[in-house]
Scaffold this motif. Structure first.
Motif, PDB file in Angstrom:
ATOM      1  N   MET A   5      30.558 -15.799  -9.902  1.00  0.00           N
ATOM      2  CA  MET A   5      31.718 -16.746 -10.269  1.00  0.00           C
ATOM      3  C   MET A   5      33.083 -15.816 -10.443  1.00  0.00           C
ATOM      4  SD  MET A   5      30.772 -18.172 -14.163  1.00  0.00           S
ATOM      5  CE  MET A   5      30.948 -17.075 -15.481  1.00  0.00           C
ATOM      6  N   ILE A   6      33.899 -16.733 -10.737  1.00  0.00           N
ATOM      7  CA  ILE A   6      35.251 -16.121 -11.037  1.00  0.00           C
ATOM      8  C   ILE A   6      35.627 -16.419 -12.504  1.00  0.00           C
ATOM      9  CG2 ILE A   6      36.108 -16.376  -8.996  1.00  0.00           C
ATOM     10  CD1 ILE A   6      37.490 -18.893  -9.569  1.00  0.00           C
ATOM     11  N   LEU A   7      36.126 -15.319 -13.043  1.00  0.00           N
ATOM     12  CA  LEU A   7      36.490 -15.377 -14.634  1.00  0.00           C
ATOM     13  C   LEU A   7      37.297 -16.713 -15.123  1.00  0.00           C
ATOM     14  CD1 LEU A   7      36.454 -13.756 -17.159  1.00  0.00           C
ATOM     15  CD2 LEU A   7      38.754 -12.835 -16.695  1.00  0.00           C
ATOM     16  N   SER A   8      38.141 -17.095 -14.262  1.00  0.00           N
ATOM     17  CA  SER A   8      38.605 -18.507 -14.599  1.00  0.00           C
ATOM     18  C   SER A   8      37.711 -19.482 -14.926  1.00  0.00           C
ATOM     19  CB  SER A   8      39.795 -18.927 -13.800  1.00  0.00           C
ATOM     20  OG  SER A   8      39.205 -19.206 -12.363  1.00  0.00           O
ATOM     21  N   GLN A   9      36.360 -19.572 -14.389  1.00  0.00           N
ATOM     22  CA  GLN A   9      35.474 -20.551 -14.694  1.00  0.00           C
ATOM     23  C   GLN A   9      34.571 -20.430 -15.693  1.00  0.00           C
ATOM     24  OE1 GLN A   9      33.421 -19.821 -10.893  1.00  0.00           O
ATOM     25  NE2 GLN A   9      34.214 -21.991  -9.917  1.00  0.00           N
ATOM     26  N   ALA A  10      34.607 -19.182 -16.531  1.00  0.00           N
ATOM     27  CA  ALA A  10      33.809 -19.037 -17.550  1.00  0.00           C
ATOM     28  C   ALA A  10      34.459 -19.997 -18.731  1.00  0.00           C
ATOM     29  CB  ALA A  10      33.919 -17.603 -18.066  1.00  0.00           C
ATOM     30  N   SER A  11      33.502 -20.182 -19.721  1.00  0.00           N
ATOM     31  CA  SER A  11      33.669 -20.960 -20.858  1.00  0.00           C
ATOM     32  C   SER A  11      33.669 -20.191 -22.144  1.00  0.00           C
ATOM     33  CB  SER A  11      32.359 -21.987 -21.061  1.00  0.00           C
ATOM     34  OG  SER A  11      32.307 -22.790 -19.923  1.00  0.00           O
ATOM     35  N   ALA A  12      34.588 -20.839 -23.056  1.00  0.00           N
ATOM     36  CA  ALA A  12      34.670 -20.166 -24.252  1.00  0.00           C
ATOM     37  C   ALA A  12      33.315 -19.844 -24.971  1.00  0.00           C
ATOM     38  CB  ALA A  12      35.312 -21.034 -25.118  1.00  0.00           C
ATOM     39  N   GLY A  13      32.989 -18.935 -25.339  1.00  0.00           N
ATOM     40  CA  GLY A  13      31.739 -18.243 -26.032  1.00  0.00           C
ATOM     41  C   GLY A  13      30.761 -17.343 -24.686  1.00  0.00           C
ATOM     42  N   ASP A  14      31.149 -17.552 -23.672  1.00  0.00           N
ATOM     43  CA  ASP A  14      30.516 -16.811 -22.673  1.00  0.00           C
ATOM     44  C   ASP A  14      30.672 -15.294 -22.554  1.00  0.00           C
ATOM     45  OD1 ASP A  14      29.789 -19.354 -21.604  1.00  0.00           O
ATOM     46  OD2 ASP A  14      30.859 -19.131 -19.801  1.00  0.00           O
ATOM     47  N   HIS A  15      29.756 -14.449 -22.293  1.00  0.00           N
ATOM     48  CA  HIS A  15      29.929 -13.287 -22.094  1.00  0.00           C
ATOM     49  C   HIS A  15      29.661 -12.992 -20.766  1.00  0.00           C
ATOM     50  CE1 HIS A  15      28.768 -13.380 -26.565  1.00  0.00           C
ATOM     51  NE2 HIS A  15      29.623 -12.227 -26.584  1.00  0.00           N
ATOM     52  N   VAL A  16      30.424 -11.950 -20.075  1.00  0.00           N
ATOM     53  CA  VAL A  16      30.286 -11.827 -18.606  1.00  0.00           C
ATOM     54  C   VAL A  16      30.675 -10.100 -18.352  1.00  0.00           C
ATOM     55  CG1 VAL A  16      30.925 -13.955 -17.826  1.00  0.00           C
ATOM     56  CG2 VAL A  16      32.891 -12.210 -18.204  1.00  0.00           C
ATOM     57  N   THR A  17      30.081  -9.855 -17.256  1.00  0.00           N
ATOM     58  CA  THR A  17      30.429  -8.635 -16.603  1.00  0.00           C
ATOM     59  C   THR A  17      31.215  -8.596 -15.718  1.00  0.00           C
ATOM     60  OG1 THR A  17      28.092  -7.973 -17.552  1.00  0.00           O
ATOM     61  CG2 THR A  17      29.323  -6.415 -15.815  1.00  0.00           C
ATOM     62  N   LEU A  18      32.379  -7.785 -15.704  1.00  0.00           N
ATOM     63  CA  LEU A  18      33.437  -7.698 -14.706  1.00  0.00           C
ATOM     64  C   LEU A  18      32.971  -6.991 -13.457  1.00  0.00           C
ATOM     65  CD1 LEU A  18      36.436  -8.346 -14.198  1.00  0.00           C
ATOM     66  CD2 LEU A  18      37.034  -6.259 -14.926  1.00  0.00           C
ATOM     67  N   GLN A  19      33.338  -7.752 -12.431  1.00  0.00           N
ATOM     68  CA  GLN A  19      32.801  -7.201 -11.091  1.00  0.00           C
ATOM     69  C   GLN A  19      34.075  -6.586 -10.206  1.00  0.00           C
ATOM     70  OE1 GLN A  19      29.454  -7.124  -9.989  1.00  0.00           O
ATOM     71  NE2 GLN A  19      29.210  -7.717 -12.521  1.00  0.00           N
ATOM     72  N   THR A  20      35.161  -7.456 -10.337  1.00  0.00           N
ATOM     73  CA  THR A  20      36.446  -6.968  -9.603  1.00  0.00           C
ATOM     74  C   THR A  20      37.683  -7.216 -10.522  1.00  0.00           C
ATOM     75  OG1 THR A  20      36.731  -9.325  -8.640  1.00  0.00           O
ATOM     76  CG2 THR A  20      35.290  -7.657  -7.537  1.00  0.00           C
ATOM     77  N   LEU A  21      38.636  -6.408 -10.171  1.00  0.00           N
ATOM     78  CA  LEU A  21      40.049  -6.712 -10.819  1.00  0.00           C
ATOM     79  C   LEU A  21      40.785  -7.409  -9.969  1.00  0.00           C
ATOM     80  CD1 LEU A  21      40.231  -3.098 -11.968  1.00  0.00           C
ATOM     81  CD2 LEU A  21      40.043  -5.119 -13.518  1.00  0.00           C
ATOM     82  N   PRO A  22      42.155  -7.986 -10.427  1.00  0.00           N
ATOM     83  CA  PRO A  22      42.622  -8.848  -9.762  1.00  0.00           C
ATOM     84  C   PRO A  22      43.544  -8.015  -8.748  1.00  0.00           C
ATOM     85  CG  PRO A  22      43.673  -8.303 -11.972  1.00  0.00           C
ATOM     86  CD  PRO A  22      42.350  -7.820 -11.996  1.00  0.00           C
ATOM     87  N   GLY A  23      44.226  -8.547  -7.715  1.00  0.00           N
ATOM     88  CA  GLY A  23      44.977  -7.834  -6.746  1.00  0.00           C
ATOM     89  C   GLY A  23      46.216  -7.374  -7.283  1.00  0.00           C
ATOM     90  N   HIS A  24      46.730  -7.817  -8.147  1.00  0.00           N
ATOM     91  CA  HIS A  24      48.210  -7.527  -8.527  1.00  0.00           C
ATOM     92  C   HIS A  24      48.368  -6.224  -9.102  1.00  0.00           C
ATOM     93  CE1 HIS A  24      51.897  -7.546 -10.888  1.00  0.00           C
ATOM     94  NE2 HIS A  24      52.481  -8.344 -10.199  1.00  0.00           N
ATOM     95  N   PRO A  25      48.799  -5.111  -8.382  1.00  0.00           N
ATOM     96  CA  PRO A  25      48.677  -3.711  -8.662  1.00  0.00           C
ATOM     97  C   PRO A  25      48.973  -3.260 -10.075  1.00  0.00           C
ATOM     98  CG  PRO A  25      49.783  -4.071  -6.445  1.00  0.00           C
ATOM     99  CD  PRO A  25      49.676  -5.410  -7.001  1.00  0.00           C
TER     100      PRO A  25
END
Length: 85
Positions: free
Chosen positions: A1-21
């Protein structure tokens, strides 16, 4: 899923960084890189910012950038925060 879909209180593991250098470089300088665990503390109004934490470090991220970042749900952290049945 994408980070913007995560809900408050969720714990997630980051897979990719944004494209903005520049943002990618800034996040890496703060220790935010693929493989780290993030907590979504709160979400701003629709289209607003995300308030995130990595350990004791908290930061804000715009939705437009969060939509470019893939994460996977950290089920173990979420399950441990649930009260026993």
């Amino acid at each position: 899923m994408i980070l913007s879909q995560a809900s408050a209180g969720d714990h997630v593991t980051l897979q990719t960084l944004p494209g903005h250098p520049a943002l990618c470089q800034r996040l890496k300088a703060m220790g935010i890189k693929p493989g780290v665990r993030l907590e979504v503390i709160r979400r701003g109004r629709p289209g607003g910012i995300l308030h995130l934490a990595h350990g004791m470090f908290e930061f804000m991220l715009r939705q437009e950038h969060a939509r470019q970042m893939e994460v996977c749900a950290d089920e173990a952290a979420h399950a441990s925060s649930q009260p026993p049945a």
